[in-house]
Design a protein around this motif. Structure first.
Motif, PDB file in Angstrom:
ATOM      1  N   HIS A  26       0.841  -1.195   0.000  1.00 20.95           N
ATOM      2  CA  HIS A  26       0.000   0.000   0.000  1.00 20.95           C
ATOM      3  C   HIS A  26       0.875   1.244   0.000  1.00 20.95           C
ATOM      4  O   HIS A  26       2.087   1.155   0.123  1.00 20.95           O
ATOM      5  CB  HIS A  26      -0.987  -0.012   1.175  1.00 20.95           C
ATOM      6  CG  HIS A  26      -0.369   0.024   2.543  1.00 20.95           C
ATOM      7  ND1 HIS A  26       0.467  -0.959   3.025  1.00 20.95           N
ATOM      8  CD2 HIS A  26      -0.480   0.943   3.547  1.00 20.95           C
ATOM      9  CE1 HIS A  26       0.828  -0.650   4.258  1.00 20.95           C
ATOM     10  NE2 HIS A  26       0.280   0.495   4.604  1.00 20.95           N
TER      11      HIS A  26
ATOM     12  N   HIS B 257       1.390   3.784   2.052  1.00 25.84           N
ATOM     13  CA  HIS B 257       1.843   4.508   3.242  1.00 25.84           C
ATOM     14  C   HIS B 257       3.374   4.577   3.190  1.00 25.84           C
ATOM     15  O   HIS B 257       4.050   3.601   2.847  1.00 25.84           O
ATOM     16  CB  HIS B 257       1.365   3.817   4.528  1.00 25.84           C
ATOM     17  CG  HIS B 257      -0.032   4.200   4.910  1.00 25.84           C
ATOM     18  ND1 HIS B 257      -0.859   3.413   5.669  1.00 25.84           N
ATOM     19  CD2 HIS B 257      -0.759   5.336   4.617  1.00 25.84           C
ATOM     20  CE1 HIS B 257      -2.026   4.027   5.833  1.00 25.84           C
ATOM     21  NE2 HIS B 257      -1.990   5.180   5.204  1.00 25.84           N
TER      22      HIS B 257
ATOM     23  N   HIS C 219       6.269   2.054   3.891  1.00 22.54           N
ATOM     24  CA  HIS C 219       6.402   0.846   3.061  1.00 22.54           C
ATOM     25  C   HIS C 219       6.968   1.128   1.679  1.00 22.54           C
ATOM     26  O   HIS C 219       7.254   0.205   0.921  1.00 22.54           O
ATOM     27  CB  HIS C 219       5.043   0.147   2.922  1.00 22.54           C
ATOM     28  CG  HIS C 219       4.515  -0.324   4.240  1.00 22.54           C
ATOM     29  ND1 HIS C 219       4.726  -1.602   4.711  1.00 22.54           N
ATOM     30  CD2 HIS C 219       3.834   0.335   5.213  1.00 22.54           C
ATOM     31  CE1 HIS C 219       4.182  -1.718   5.911  1.00 22.54           C
ATOM     32  NE2 HIS C 219       3.634  -0.554   6.236  1.00 22.54           N
TER      33      HIS C 219
ATOM     34  N   HIS D  99      -7.457  -1.917   5.583  1.00 19.01           N
ATOM     35  CA  HIS D  99      -6.551  -0.962   6.220  1.00 19.01           C
ATOM     36  C   HIS D  99      -7.176   0.421   5.997  1.00 19.01           C
ATOM     37  O   HIS D  99      -8.282   0.510   5.454  1.00 19.01           O
ATOM     38  CB  HIS D  99      -5.154  -1.076   5.584  1.00 19.01           C
ATOM     39  CG  HIS D  99      -4.089  -0.306   6.302  1.00 19.01           C
ATOM     40  ND1 HIS D  99      -4.025  -0.210   7.662  1.00 19.01           N
ATOM     41  CD2 HIS D  99      -3.018   0.396   5.829  1.00 19.01           C
ATOM     42  CE1 HIS D  99      -2.969   0.520   7.984  1.00 19.01           C
ATOM     43  NE2 HIS D  99      -2.343   0.910   6.897  1.00 19.01           N
TER      44      HIS D  99
ATOM     45  N   ASP E   3      -0.214  -4.293   8.009  1.00 14.73           N
ATOM     46  CA  ASP E   3      -1.166  -3.204   8.202  1.00 14.73           C
ATOM     47  C   ASP E   3      -2.618  -3.581   7.909  1.00 14.73           C
ATOM     48  O   ASP E   3      -3.218  -3.109   6.936  1.00 14.73           O
ATOM     49  CB  ASP E   3      -0.766  -2.001   7.336  1.00 14.73           C
ATOM     50  CG  ASP E   3       0.545  -1.390   7.803  1.00 14.73           C
ATOM     51  OD1 ASP E   3       1.303  -2.102   8.479  1.00 14.73           O
ATOM     52  OD2 ASP E   3       0.816  -0.203   7.496  1.00 14.73           O
TER      53      ASP E   3
HETATM   54 ZN   LIG Z   1      -0.241   1.460   6.515  1.00 10.92          ZN
END
Ligand SMILES: [Zn+2]
Length: 299
Positions: free
Chosen positions: A61, A63, A66, A138, A209
Motif C-alpha cells: 500500500h 503509506h 512501506h 486498512h 497493516d
Molecule cells: Zn499502513
C-alpha cells in the motif's frame, strides 16, 4: 532452496536499530521484494544478496513507511548500470505514483520498469514461482501476498540423457514425464530424471497493516508467514482505529490456518520496550519475533 530475509521489522518510523517493514525472497537466481522501507538498499546489501537480482517489487500500500526506499533503490540500480527490466506491482495508480516521485527527484533510469496495478488472485507467474494478492482492510487500499514455489517433480540429469540421445526438444518431453523414441529406441523419463531430487514447493506469506480477520484460506498451510503484529490485546481500541493487527488475533488466525512458522513483525514503537516481556509469554517455537536481517531458509 528459497530464502526469506526480513529487512525491516518496525511500523511507522525507524529506530536506531530497526528499519520499517519489508521483506525479500530469493528463489535461485531471482529476488522478489515485498515493500521497500526507507534505506532498503542498505539492508539488502547487508543481507549479502545483490539488489541487482531483484526481478519484481510488490508494494502492499501507499503509506510512506512501506515505499520510501523505492527512489533510492532505483537510483542505485541506475548508477550500477542495471540493464534488465524491473517489475513494480502496487495498488491502482502505481505507475503514476512512482513516476512522479522519480521525476521530482530527477531519477532517470535506462532500464525498463513494468508497472502493474494489483488485483485479487494470481498476479505473477514465471517458471519457478506464483504470487497471489488479496485485499486486506486498512485505512487505504492494501494487499497481502502469498508466494508459492512451484512443485518440482525431480531433476533432469543431463549427463545420463547425453549418453542416450543428443540435446534437443526431446529433453523437454522427458522432463514433462513423456516416453520418447530415439533411433528406434524407447527412452523413459525415469532413465534421465532423478525423481529423488523432487520437492513440494514452499509457500510464503506477507501481510502488513490490517485489522482484517477470516483469511485462513489465503494463508492456509503456509510454510512461513510474515505477519504484522503492531499492537497487543491491551491496545485493541487503537488497533481498530488505525486498522492494524493485534498479536493475539494473528496467532489465533495462523494456528487455524495451520501455518507452520509465524514470524511476527511491524511492531509499534509504543510497545517495543515491552517486547522482551511479551516474547517470554509465547512458548511456541513456531512463533518467532522477527528482527531486521533475520534470515529463514526453506529447504
Ligand atoms: Zn499502513
Amino acid at each position: 532452496m528459497m530464502k526469506a530475509v526480513l529487512l525491516g521489522s518496525v511500523s511507522s518510523k525507524p529506530t536506531t536499530e530497526n528499519f520499517t517493514s519489508c521483506m525479500l525472497v530469493q528463489n535461485e537466481a531471482k529476488v522478489y521484494l515485498f515493500d521497500a522501507c526507507e534505506g532498503v538498499q542498505m539492508r539488502i546489501m547487508q543481507s549479502g544478496i545483490s539488489f541487482m537480482k531483484i526481478d519484481s517489487i510488490f508494494l502492499s500500500h501507499f503509506h510512506a513507511d512501506h515505499i520510501l526506499g523505492i527512489p533510492g533503490l532505483i537510483a542505485t540500480m541506475e548508477l550500477s548500470e542495471r540493464q534488465s527490466p524491473l517489475n513494480i506491482f502496487g495498488p491502482k495508480g502505481i505507475k503514476q505514483r512512482v513516476s512522479e516521485i522519480l521525476n521530482l527527484m530527477n531519477i532517470g533510469h535506462s532500464f525498463k520498469i513494468n508497472y502493474k496495478d494489483l488485483s485479487e488472485g494470481k498476479v505473477f507467474e514465471n517458471e519457478k514461482v506464483e504470487i497471489y494478492a488479496k485485499k486486506f482492510i486498512h485505512r487505504i487500499l492494501n494487499y497481502g501476498f502469498i508466494m508459492k514455489e512451484k512443485d518440482k517433480v525431480g531433476e533432469f540429469n543431463r549427463k545420463k540423457a547425453e549418453k542416450l540421445l543428443p540435446p534437443g526438444p526431446l529433453y523437454k518431453q522427458l522432463q514433462d514425464g513423456k516416453t520418447v523414441t530415439y533411433n528406434g529406441k524407447k527412452i523413459k523419463p525415469e532413465m534421465v530424471m532423478d525423481y529423488n531430487k523432487g520437492r513440494i514447493g514452499k509457500k510464503i506469506g506477507y501481510i502488513v497493516d490490517t485489522y482484517d480477520k477470516g483469511y485462513e484460506k489465503f494463508i492456509g498451510n503456509a510454510d512461513i508467514l510474515f505477519h504484522e503484529s503492531c499492537f497487543m490485546k491491551e491496545e485493541e481500541k487503537r488497533a481498530k482505529q488505525t486498522k492494524h493487527s493485534v498479536m493475539e488475533d494473528v496467532i489465533k488466525i495462523s494456528k487455524k490456518a495451520k501455518v507452520k512458522k509465524l514470524v511476527l513483525f511491524n511492531y509499534s514503537n509504543r510497545y517495543l520496550e515491552d517486547l522482551e516481556k511479551t516474547k517470554k509469554k509465547i512458548k511456541s517455537k513456531d512463533i518467532v519475533f522477527g528482527n531486521d536481517l533475520d534470515c529463514f531458509e526453506l529447504k
